[in-house]
Scaffold this active site. Structure first.
Site, PDB file in Angstrom:
ATOM      1  N   HIS A 116       0.834  -1.204   0.000  1.00  0.00           N
ATOM      2  CA  HIS A 116       0.000   0.000   0.000  1.00  0.00           C
ATOM      3  C   HIS A 116       0.862   1.244   0.000  1.00  0.00           C
ATOM      4  O   HIS A 116       0.609   2.205  -0.732  1.00  0.00           O
ATOM      5  CB  HIS A 116      -0.924   0.003   1.218  1.00  0.00           C
ATOM      6  CG  HIS A 116      -1.827   1.208   1.256  1.00  0.00           C
ATOM      7  ND1 HIS A 116      -1.421   2.446   1.739  1.00  0.00           N
ATOM      8  CD2 HIS A 116      -3.106   1.370   0.849  1.00  0.00           C
ATOM      9  CE1 HIS A 116      -2.411   3.309   1.626  1.00  0.00           C
ATOM     10  NE2 HIS A 116      -3.443   2.686   1.092  1.00  0.00           N
ATOM     11  N   GLU A 158       8.216   4.792  -2.867  1.00  0.00           N
ATOM     12  CA  GLU A 158       8.803   4.356  -4.125  1.00  0.00           C
ATOM     13  C   GLU A 158       9.460   2.996  -3.915  1.00  0.00           C
ATOM     14  O   GLU A 158       9.918   2.701  -2.810  1.00  0.00           O
ATOM     15  CB  GLU A 158       9.839   5.374  -4.613  1.00  0.00           C
ATOM     16  CG  GLU A 158       9.223   6.717  -4.989  1.00  0.00           C
ATOM     17  CD  GLU A 158      10.255   7.692  -5.525  1.00  0.00           C
ATOM     18  OE1 GLU A 158      11.486   7.404  -5.400  1.00  0.00           O
ATOM     19  OE2 GLU A 158       9.858   8.736  -6.062  1.00  0.00           O
TER      20      GLU A 158
END
Length: 264
Positions: free
Chosen positions: A29, A65
């Site tokens: 997530h 990222e």
């Protein structure tokens, strides 16, 4: 002549070399809590240890990222299986991840969420034991309960899946297990604790139904009246479950078909 035979044998060996398996892409997530990214990276290493030779990558839905579109772009037109590090069906599983997959040039299969599944229940149990849970005797059993603290979702299927896990955990523990949520659904952990206490069950533990540390997990732990387990995290059983979902998706004939909420 010798050189010719060596080249022919070398070509033969190359011809029988097995192609690399489709990459396993863990879909996290994302979280502003740095412990979440560290936890997922540890989980990736456990998966690699269990299945050497399997390419394992990571992509996030948001906040961290690499983002999932970037991970898939790096794979080009290769094959991949997306394994969501999510515990139930909901918007991310039904909409966000398929949309990213559809926009990718990679050949993608999408596995179902990790839960519900008996391996999750075993991980929840072991996390409770690590936190100090002990099997109650006959007298304690009548006053004991567990709150299963989850993130929450507006999707009714997510609540169905969480309740399923709660039932499995109740069978494992031998005491009532009540689902509670950090957002978007009710009851909250505080409300669940209050209701259980009113029913004569003051010996309450909180099981953390989160894949990694983060804001919601911390919030639910703070609402625990006593014992609170750690999130599922990088427990070795979680690596086994991720590989199980990968294998299920690989066995699914249609690449667009989701392997949703299997319990075996």
């Amino acid at each position: 002549m010798t050189a010719h035979l060596m080249n022919r044998n070398s070509s033969s060996r190359r011809g029988t070399r097995r192609p690399a398996p489709p990459a396993l892409v863990l879909v996290g997530h994302g979280s502003r809590d740095p412990r979440a990214l560290s936890t997922v990276r540890t989980l990736m290493e456990r998966i690699r240890e269990l299945r050497p030779g399997l390419p394992v990558h990571l992509g996030h839905i948001e906040l961290n990222e690499p983002l999932l579109p970037d991970t898939l772009a790096a794979l080009g037109t290769g094959d991949a299986v997306l394994v969501p590090l999510l515990l139930s069906r909901g918007h991310h599983v039904k909409r966000d991840i398929p949309e990213v997959a559809a926009a990718s040039s990679a050949h993608v299969r999408i596995a179902g969420p990790l839960g519900p599944h008996p391996l999750l229940v075993e991980t929840l149990y072991e996390r409770l034991v690590e936190a100090g849970w002990r099997t109650p005797d006959a007298v304690e059993r009548r006053t004991s309960a567990v709150v299963l603290a989850a993130a929450g979702s507006r999707d009714p299927d997510a609540a169905v899946d969480t309740r399923h896990t709660a039932r499995l955990l109740a069978n494992r523990l031998g005491v009532p297990v009540v689902p509670a949520y950090a957002s978007a659904a009710t009851p909250t952990v505080t409300d669940a604790v209050r209701a259980l206490t009113a029913r004569g069950r003051p010996r309450i533990a909180v099981a953390s139904y989160f894949t990694a540390p983060g804001r919601f997990a911390t919030q639910c732990t703070a609402a625990a009246p006593g014992l609170a387990a750690a999130p599922l995290g990088s427990h070795p059983t979680m690596a086994r479950l991720a590989l199980h979902r990968y294998d299920q998706a690989m066995a699914t004939p249609t690449s667009s078909q989701h392997t949703l909420a299997a319990t075996a």
